[in-house]
Design a protein around this motif. Structure first.
Motif, PDB file in Angstrom:
ATOM      1  N   GLU A 132       0.846  -1.199   0.000  1.00 15.60           N
ATOM      2  CA  GLU A 132       0.000   0.000   0.000  1.00 15.60           C
ATOM      3  C   GLU A 132       0.882   1.251   0.000  1.00 15.60           C
ATOM      4  N   ASN A 133       0.510   2.211  -0.832  1.00 20.31           N
ATOM      5  CA  ASN A 133       1.194   3.512  -0.979  1.00 20.31           C
ATOM      6  C   ASN A 133       2.506   3.442  -1.753  1.00 20.31           C
ATOM      7  N   ASP A 134       2.827   2.274  -2.338  1.00 20.49           N
ATOM      8  CA  ASP A 134       3.969   2.197  -3.250  1.00 20.49           C
ATOM      9  C   ASP A 134       3.641   2.973  -4.533  1.00 20.49           C
ATOM     10  N   LYS A 135       4.685   3.461  -5.189  1.00 19.43           N
ATOM     11  CA  LYS A 135       4.520   4.176  -6.453  1.00 19.43           C
ATOM     12  C   LYS A 135       4.343   3.165  -7.581  1.00 19.43           C
ATOM     13  N   PHE A 136       3.388   3.419  -8.490  1.00 19.03           N
ATOM     14  CA  PHE A 136       3.250   2.587  -9.681  1.00 19.03           C
ATOM     15  C   PHE A 136       4.434   2.879 -10.616  1.00 19.03           C
ATOM     16  N   PRO A 137       4.842   1.884 -11.423  1.00 15.91           N
ATOM     17  CA  PRO A 137       5.926   2.140 -12.387  1.00 15.91           C
ATOM     18  C   PRO A 137       5.611   3.351 -13.281  1.00 15.91           C
ATOM     19  N   GLU A 138       4.352   3.440 -13.691  1.00 17.52           N
ATOM     20  CA  GLU A 138       3.850   4.595 -14.453  1.00 17.52           C
ATOM     21  C   GLU A 138       2.458   4.912 -13.912  1.00 17.52           C
ATOM     22  N   PRO A 139       2.032   6.203 -13.932  1.00 18.84           N
ATOM     23  CA  PRO A 139       0.661   6.513 -13.485  1.00 18.84           C
ATOM     24  C   PRO A 139      -0.369   5.749 -14.321  1.00 18.84           C
ATOM     25  N   ILE A 140      -1.422   5.256 -13.664  1.00 12.78           N
ATOM     26  CA  ILE A 140      -2.473   4.513 -14.373  1.00 12.78           C
ATOM     27  C   ILE A 140      -3.772   5.313 -14.368  1.00 12.78           C
ATOM     28  N   TYR A 228       2.885  13.960   2.267  1.00 20.39           N
ATOM     29  CA  TYR A 228       4.063  14.790   2.510  1.00 20.39           C
ATOM     30  C   TYR A 228       5.266  14.020   1.980  1.00 20.39           C
ATOM     31  N   ALA A 229       6.084  14.697   1.162  1.00 25.03           N
ATOM     32  CA  ALA A 229       7.245  14.031   0.560  1.00 25.03           C
ATOM     33  C   ALA A 229       8.299  13.698   1.606  1.00 25.03           C
ATOM     34  N   ASP A 230       8.471  14.581   2.587  1.00 27.09           N
ATOM     35  CA  ASP A 230       9.489  14.391   3.615  1.00 27.09           C
ATOM     36  C   ASP A 230       9.165  13.146   4.445  1.00 27.09           C
ATOM     37  N   GLY A 231      10.045  12.178   4.431  1.00 26.78           N
ATOM     38  CA  GLY A 231       9.845  10.953   5.214  1.00 26.78           C
ATOM     39  C   GLY A 231       9.011   9.896   4.520  1.00 26.78           C
ATOM     40  N   TYR A 232       8.601  10.162   3.258  1.00 23.67           N
ATOM     41  CA  TYR A 232       7.751   9.184   2.549  1.00 23.67           C
ATOM     42  C   TYR A 232       8.431   7.811   2.464  1.00 23.67           C
ATOM     43  N   GLN A 233       9.668   7.788   1.973  1.00 21.88           N
ATOM     44  CA  GLN A 233      10.332   6.506   1.747  1.00 21.88           C
ATOM     45  C   GLN A 233      10.610   5.780   3.065  1.00 21.88           C
ATOM     46  N   GLU A 234      10.979   6.558   4.091  1.00 21.84           N
ATOM     47  CA  GLU A 234      11.241   5.935   5.408  1.00 21.84           C
ATOM     48  C   GLU A 234       9.974   5.268   5.946  1.00 21.84           C
ATOM     49  N   ARG A 235       8.849   5.955   5.790  1.00 26.39           N
ATOM     50  CA  ARG A 235       7.579   5.374   6.270  1.00 26.39           C
ATOM     51  C   ARG A 235       7.236   4.114   5.486  1.00 26.39           C
ATOM     52  N   GLN A 236       7.468   4.145   4.163  1.00 25.30           N
ATOM     53  CA  GLN A 236       7.216   2.943   3.351  1.00 25.30           C
ATOM     54  C   GLN A 236       8.100   1.785   3.801  1.00 25.30           C
ATOM     55  N   ARG A 238       9.385   1.239   6.644  1.00 32.30           N
ATOM     56  CA  ARG A 238       9.005   0.732   7.974  1.00 32.30           C
ATOM     57  C   ARG A 238       7.583   0.165   7.998  1.00 32.30           C
ATOM     58  N   GLY A 239       6.899   0.253   6.862  1.00 38.92           N
ATOM     59  CA  GLY A 239       5.524  -0.251   6.794  1.00 38.92           C
ATOM     60  C   GLY A 239       4.541   0.608   7.566  1.00 38.92           C
ATOM     61  N   GLU A 240       4.848   1.903   7.702  1.00 36.62           N
ATOM     62  CA  GLU A 240       3.976   2.824   8.437  1.00 36.62           C
ATOM     63  C   GLU A 240       3.008   3.523   7.486  1.00 36.62           C
ATOM     64  N   ALA A 241       1.926   4.030   8.053  1.00 35.67           N
ATOM     65  CA  ALA A 241       0.959   4.801   7.259  1.00 35.67           C
ATOM     66  C   ALA A 241       1.620   6.097   6.805  1.00 35.67           C
ATOM     67  N   GLN A 242       1.237   6.559   5.617  1.00 33.71           N
ATOM     68  CA  GLN A 242       1.798   7.815   5.114  1.00 33.71           C
ATOM     69  C   GLN A 242       1.080   9.014   5.730  1.00 33.71           C
ATOM     70  N   LYS A 243       1.815  10.128   5.837  1.00 25.75           N
ATOM     71  CA  LYS A 243       1.246  11.383   6.324  1.00 25.75           C
ATOM     72  C   LYS A 243       0.499  12.012   5.154  1.00 25.75           C
ATOM     73  N   GLN A 244      -0.827  12.075   5.288  1.00 25.59           N
ATOM     74  CA  GLN A 244      -1.668  12.457   4.159  1.00 25.59           C
ATOM     75  C   GLN A 244      -2.157  13.882   4.236  1.00 25.59           C
ATOM     76  N   LEU A 245      -2.417  14.417   3.051  1.00 21.57           N
ATOM     77  CA  LEU A 245      -3.041  15.730   2.925  1.00 21.57           C
ATOM     78  C   LEU A 245      -4.218  15.535   1.970  1.00 21.57           C
ATOM     79  N   SER A 246      -5.360  15.118   2.490  1.00 19.08           N
ATOM     80  CA  SER A 246      -6.551  14.885   1.677  1.00 19.08           C
ATOM     81  C   SER A 246      -7.700  14.730   2.652  1.00 19.08           C
ATOM     82  N   LYS A 247      -8.900  14.457   2.130  1.00 14.64           N
ATOM     83  CA  LYS A 247      -9.995  14.228   3.068  1.00 14.64           C
ATOM     84  C   LYS A 247     -10.058  12.762   3.518  1.00 14.64           C
TER      85      LYS A 247
END
Length: 315
Positions: A132-140, A228-236, A238-247
């Motif tokens: 979950e929250n991994d980047k797709f090779p290309e946007p779909i 949030y881009a800062d810490g995105y890869q570290e959270r991935q 560690r298997g942690e939830a991403q810090k989101q900016l959405s509803k």
């Protein structure tokens, strides 16, 4: 709450009709222009919540109109003027009956489908071995049919759209091209703000002279998901939830209170304190997405303010 706008019943000069969507109310002026009022209604899981969120309409309208101006060199849009913080005025368009959803990362609905074992979304393959929250090779691009108020949008494949004649192939090629260009620009704008544009949706329509244009909203927290881009890869890692900016924070609150918009479920009660926190989160979203300080509009009589500003614009 008296300081929100939930419903409007304006009667503007040369008004032909009014369409009320989940969040916006659209007034047809003389079959030439549309006056789109962004209300403070909150929709989640395709259900409109009972209470409005202060400033939400202003926030959505101002992000959308700013992003329209920031992308008009790439893709033409319907926007003509913004006479009020909650209002956009644009060309009358015939909307396409699909939402063009584009995903750069496997999150939200895509992640839920993936967890359920599906590897095809709207006819588009999703690679094995993703988290979950991994980047797709290309946007779909994973389109959805445009639901009426109260109904659920439904996933649909490109093949089904063409087979059912919802959009012609020539037009659909343009929609795909515009969707990819807008997402690329949105990704670049987000990166400048220290954000990742995870996924979003675009809506398009045709003007009277047959030109395909972007309509409705673009890159708002209602139509898009940001990390949030800062810490995105570290959270991935560690298997942690991403810090989101959405509803998504509203969706998660609803899920934790036993609501996912399914039949027989009741919308949980939202206290005024909780609504205040949602309003504050939306302001945070605005400032992070635009990089600008949010200036609160006068809420003492929103209906009269909007009516006066639109009447003044219509002259």
């Amino acid at each position: 709450m008296s300081n929100t706008i939930i419903d409007t019943n304006f009667n503007f000069p040369n008004q032909k009709s009014v369409y009320k969507g989940k969040v916006r109310e659209v007034y047809n002026i003389n079959d030439e222009q549309l006056v789109m009022v962004a209300t403070d209604r909150l929709s989640a899981f395709d259900v409109v919540m009972p209470k409005g969120i202060p400033y939400k309409g202003q926030i959505l309208n101002q992000i959308a109109t700013k992003m329209m101006k920031d992308t008009e060199d790439l893709v033409p849009n319907w926007l003509v003027a913004t006479p009020d913080p909650n209002v956009a005025v644009g060309h009358l368009c015939d909307p396409f009956k699909v939402e063009m959803v584009i995903r750069g990362y496997m999150s939200g609905h895509a992640a839920r489908e993936y967890k359920a074992g599906k590897r095809l979304l709207c006819g588009v393959p999703m690679p094995d071995g993703m988290k979950e929250n991994d980047k797709f090779p290309e946007p779909i691009i994973t389109p959805a049919t445009k639901a009426e108020k109260g109904d659920h949008d439904e996933d649909i494949s490109r093949e089904a759209i063409l087979k059912r004649g919802i959009v012609s192939e020539a037009d659909y090629v343009v929609l795909e091209d515009y969707t990819r260009k807008l997402f690329q620009r949105g990704t670049e704008i987000a990166a400048e703000r220290g954000l990742i544009l995870v996924d979003t949706k675009y809506e398009f329509g045709k003007t009277k002279d047959g030109k395909i244009v972007l309509i409705d909203e673009i890159h708002t927290p209602d139509s898009s998901r940001y990390f949030y881009a800062d810490g995105y890869q570290e959270r991935q890692d560690r298997g942690e939830a991403q810090k989101q900016l959405s509803k998504e924070f509203v969706r998660q609150w609803l899920i934790s209170n036993g609501f996912q918009g399914l039949e027989g479920q009741t919308v949980p009660s939202m206290s005024n304190e909780y609504i205040e926190t949602v309003s504050e989160r939306y302001i945070e979203l605005y400032e992070n997405i635009t990089g600008e300080t949010f200036i609160k509009a006068d809420l003492s009589d929103i209906q009269s303010r909007i009516e006066a500003n639109v009447l003044d614009y219509l002259g």
